[in-house]
Design a protein around this motif. Structure first.
Motif, PDB file in Angstrom:
ATOM      1  N   PRO A 101       0.818  -1.217   0.000  1.00 27.07           N
ATOM      2  CA  PRO A 101       0.000   0.000   0.000  1.00 27.07           C
ATOM      3  C   PRO A 101       0.849   1.264   0.000  1.00 27.07           C
ATOM      4  CG  PRO A 101      -1.013  -1.611   1.414  1.00 27.07           C
ATOM      5  CD  PRO A 101       0.289  -2.208   0.961  1.00 27.07           C
ATOM      6  N   CYS A 102       0.492   2.196  -0.900  1.00 26.48           N
ATOM      7  CA  CYS A 102       1.381   3.330  -1.174  1.00 26.48           C
ATOM      8  C   CYS A 102       0.933   4.635  -0.523  1.00 26.48           C
ATOM      9  CB  CYS A 102       1.491   3.544  -2.675  1.00 26.48           C
ATOM     10  SG  CYS A 102      -0.086   3.968  -3.466  1.00 26.48           S
ATOM     11  N   GLN A 103      -0.285   4.696   0.017  1.00 22.54           N
ATOM     12  CA  GLN A 103      -0.806   5.978   0.495  1.00 22.54           C
ATOM     13  C   GLN A 103       0.092   6.682   1.523  1.00 22.54           C
ATOM     14  OE1 GLN A 103      -2.470   3.159   0.248  1.00 22.54           O
ATOM     15  NE2 GLN A 103      -4.545   3.449  -0.543  1.00 22.54           N
ATOM     16  N   PRO A 104       0.773   5.951   2.434  1.00 28.15           N
ATOM     17  CA  PRO A 104       1.609   6.643   3.417  1.00 28.15           C
ATOM     18  C   PRO A 104       2.770   7.418   2.810  1.00 28.15           C
ATOM     19  CG  PRO A 104       1.154   4.387   4.107  1.00 28.15           C
ATOM     20  CD  PRO A 104       0.711   4.504   2.686  1.00 28.15           C
ATOM     21  N   VAL A 142       5.106   3.668  -4.481  1.00 26.34           N
ATOM     22  CA  VAL A 142       5.201   4.954  -5.165  1.00 26.34           C
ATOM     23  C   VAL A 142       6.615   5.517  -5.092  1.00 26.34           C
ATOM     24  CG1 VAL A 142       2.788   5.623  -4.903  1.00 26.34           C
ATOM     25  CG2 VAL A 142       4.416   6.150  -3.084  1.00 26.34           C
ATOM     26  N   LYS A 143       6.940   6.372  -6.035  1.00 22.59           N
ATOM     27  CA  LYS A 143       8.250   7.008  -6.081  1.00 22.59           C
ATOM     28  C   LYS A 143       8.534   7.798  -4.803  1.00 22.59           C
ATOM     29  CE  LYS A 143      10.835  10.511  -8.671  1.00 22.59           C
ATOM     30  NZ  LYS A 143      10.735  11.563  -9.734  1.00 22.59           N
ATOM     31  N   VAL A 172      13.608   3.247  -9.697  1.00 24.75           N
ATOM     32  CA  VAL A 172      12.369   3.936 -10.069  1.00 24.75           C
ATOM     33  C   VAL A 172      12.167   3.753 -11.570  1.00 24.75           C
ATOM     34  CG1 VAL A 172      11.194   6.157 -10.255  1.00 24.75           C
ATOM     35  CG2 VAL A 172      12.540   5.611  -8.205  1.00 24.75           C
ATOM     36  N   ILE A 173      11.019   3.214 -11.949  1.00 24.74           N
ATOM     37  CA  ILE A 173      10.745   2.874 -13.351  1.00 24.74           C
ATOM     38  C   ILE A 173       9.457   3.554 -13.795  1.00 24.74           C
ATOM     39  CG2 ILE A 173      10.121   0.971 -14.906  1.00 24.74           C
ATOM     40  CD1 ILE A 173      12.010  -0.806 -13.339  1.00 24.74           C
ATOM     41  N   ARG A 186       7.176   4.410 -10.479  1.00 20.91           N
ATOM     42  CA  ARG A 186       7.063   3.578  -9.284  1.00 20.91           C
ATOM     43  C   ARG A 186       8.431   3.002  -8.936  1.00 20.91           C
ATOM     44  NH1 ARG A 186       3.033   5.976  -8.863  1.00 20.91           N
ATOM     45  NH2 ARG A 186       0.900   5.225  -8.544  1.00 20.91           N
ATOM     46  N   VAL A 187       8.673   2.821  -7.652  1.00 17.32           N
ATOM     47  CA  VAL A 187       9.922   2.186  -7.243  1.00 17.32           C
ATOM     48  C   VAL A 187       9.681   0.686  -7.112  1.00 17.32           C
ATOM     49  CG1 VAL A 187       9.495   2.573  -4.758  1.00 17.32           C
ATOM     50  CG2 VAL A 187      11.821   2.140  -5.580  1.00 17.32           C
ATOM     51  N   PHE A 188      10.589  -0.092  -7.670  1.00 15.96           N
ATOM     52  CA  PHE A 188      10.544  -1.549  -7.568  1.00 15.96           C
ATOM     53  C   PHE A 188      11.763  -2.008  -6.770  1.00 15.96           C
ATOM     54  CE2 PHE A 188       7.694  -0.742 -11.006  1.00 15.96           C
ATOM     55  CZ  PHE A 188       6.734  -1.744 -10.916  1.00 15.96           C
ATOM     56  N   ILE A 189      11.503  -2.842  -5.791  1.00 12.55           N
ATOM     57  CA  ILE A 189      12.560  -3.393  -4.930  1.00 12.55           C
ATOM     58  C   ILE A 189      12.641  -4.887  -5.208  1.00 12.55           C
ATOM     59  CG2 ILE A 189      13.321  -3.750  -2.552  1.00 12.55           C
ATOM     60  CD1 ILE A 189      11.632  -1.292  -1.780  1.00 12.55           C
ATOM     61  N   VAL A 190      13.801  -5.334  -5.656  1.00 10.79           N
ATOM     62  CA  VAL A 190      13.991  -6.734  -6.039  1.00 10.79           C
ATOM     63  C   VAL A 190      15.104  -7.341  -5.196  1.00 10.79           C
ATOM     64  CG1 VAL A 190      14.597  -8.308  -7.925  1.00 10.79           C
ATOM     65  CG2 VAL A 190      13.239  -6.256  -8.397  1.00 10.79           C
TER      66      VAL A 190
END
Length: 456
Positions: A101-104, A142-143, A172-173, A186-190
């Motif tokens: 969830p990205c709202q925070p 989110v970014k 960030v993609i 959006r940021v992706f963490i892999v």
């Protein structure tokens, strides 16, 4: 499922229903956390993955997820429930994915970060990874999570994931770079488990060499290329290029969209005094307020009401009656003891319910969100002209004639890279909310493709 992508993109991403063999001989397995309506799942199944379980608490999202993914072949697949209560899976799994969830962390929310209960869900994600030790994971947010105000929280999340025994990378993609015309960062963490021989070899995919246009994705708009003219900055910006211009705005071309606002200016800005009958004198008053409202000598806000005595100094022979006429036209309003400001005083609110109208040949539309958008798309194209005539023609031929449309839920689906045969919610607003919350499927596909090569 039928793809919405153009023929040259079909070679890169062509989602389809997985064959029956997938359920008995998958290339890898995965768990779908914060599954929503299944954006991650579409991409991973296309790569040959099998979902062993999903975690979601939104009842409406679960309905759509089940309609699209649960059949007699996997009727026993379980909703693992609320991640807060989730621990050790009843199975081993190769990959864990999820859009946390990205709202925070979003500027559209209250930006409380880890102080928000939804922000604390990151600790549940970390706990689930620790207890289940998948070979790899992909998480999306989110970014805003990566920006300076949240830098400490972001680094803590990365550090915690690394401490579990994973090589972790983040990037960030933008969805545009992977074939959909949406300006969505959006940021992706892999992460790849350290004990795998090639744990350090994962690399984020390079942007695709495709240039999507809105008219390729949105139904009911004119499919047309337009003639582009080049202009000098002196003509477009009076010699001073604004620092706020984004990636998809060229400094020597007219914008491919028109923004409806009274508190900013530009060659494709539509003001309320452009849309209602106003005299040249009234336009002068409005432009004077626009030019001076952000000056610090009139107040500390980024946009201040201006008192009559200030305006009287700026506009010769000004009368209160002139301002009252602009109030009657709902262009201005008076704030007691503070002064005059524009009736339409927020960019996000736009004018008459419209924030932006994008032309069919635009490279992108703005980020789709769960809370909706006041962005529209013109149904006809507009060739380049001299800046003022470009604006006048837009108002006359597109705005006045109603040749523009709101985005439909189906448009949302396509702009997020969902296949045409994907079953969406019956209620339009519910479907839009779900797609606004979803991931862009082509982005996940290419990231997951790179990860699968490393862990298998």
């Amino acid at each position: 499922m039928k793809s919405v992508l153009s023929s040259n993109q079909l070679e890169l991403f062509n989602p389809s229903k997985p064959s029956n063999l997938l359920w008995f001989n998958p290339k890898f397995t995965f768990v779908d956390l914060f599954s929503g309506i299944g954006g991650f799942r579409i991409a991973l199944e296309e790569l040959g993955g099998k979902c062993l379980g999903y975690s979601e608490i939104d009842k409406e999202a679960i309905k759509i997820y089940k309609k699209n993914f649960i059949s007699y072949l996997n009727s026993e697949e379980v909703n693992l429930g609320d991640i807060v209560k989730l621990g050790k899976f009843p199975f081993s799994v190769d990959i864990v994915v999820g859009g946390v969830p990205c709202q925070p962390w979003s500027i559209a929310g209250k930006i409380k970060g880890l102080d928000d209960p939804r922000g604390k869900l990151w600790f549940d994600v970390i706990r689930v990874v620790a207890q289940n030790q998948p070979k790899g994971f992909i998480f999306e947010n989110v970014k805003g999570l990566t920006e300076p105000r949240h830098r400490q929280s972001f680094e803590l999340i990365i550090s915690k994931l690394k401490s579990l025994g994973y090589n972790v990378k983040a990037s960030v993609i933008n969805s545009y770079d992977f074939g959909v015309p949406q300006d969505r960062e959006r940021v992706f963490i892999v992460g790849v488990r350290d004990d795998l021989d090639n744990s350090e070899s994962f690399q984020f995919p390079e942007p695709l060499h495709v240039k999507p246009k809105l008219y390729e994705f949105i139904e009911g708009i004119e499919a047309s290329e337009v003639r582009k003219k080049k202009f000098s900055p002196d003509i477009l910006f009076a010699g001073k290029i604004p620092a706020s211009r984004g990636r998809f705005q060229k400094n020597d071309e007219l914008n491919d969209f028109f923004i409806f606002t009274d508190i900013r200016d530009g060659h494709t800005t539509i003001h309320s005094w452009d849309l209602v009958r106003t005299t040249q004198r009234e336009k002068l008053i409005c432009k004077t307020i626009l030019k001076n409202r952000r000056k610090k000598k009139y107040g500390l806000k980024d946009g201040n009401p201006l008192k009559f005595e200030f305006l009287d100094q700026l506009i010769p022979n000004l009368t209160a009656a002139e301002l009252d006429k602009l109030i009657a036209k709902k262009i201005l309003r008076y704030i007691e003891h503070k002064g005059y400001e524009f009736f339409n005083s927020k960019i996000s609110s736009g004018i008459n319910g419209i924030s932006k109208i994008f032309l069919p040949n635009s490279d992108v539309i703005g980020t789709l969100t769960a809370t909706g958008t006041r962005d529209f798309v013109a149904t006809v194209s507009l060739d380049s002209q001299e800046p003022q005539e470009y604006k006048n023609t837009f108002i006359r031929e597109i705005y006045r004639k109603g040749k523009y449309k709101p985005l439909s839920a189906k448009d949302y689906a396509r702009l997020q890279g969902f296949p045409d045969l994907f079953t969406i919610a019956d209620k339009e607003n519910t479907a839009k909310k779900q797609f606004g919350n979803a991931v862009s499927v082509p982005v996940v596909y290419h990231i997951a493709k790179a990860l699968v090569k490393v862990i298998l």
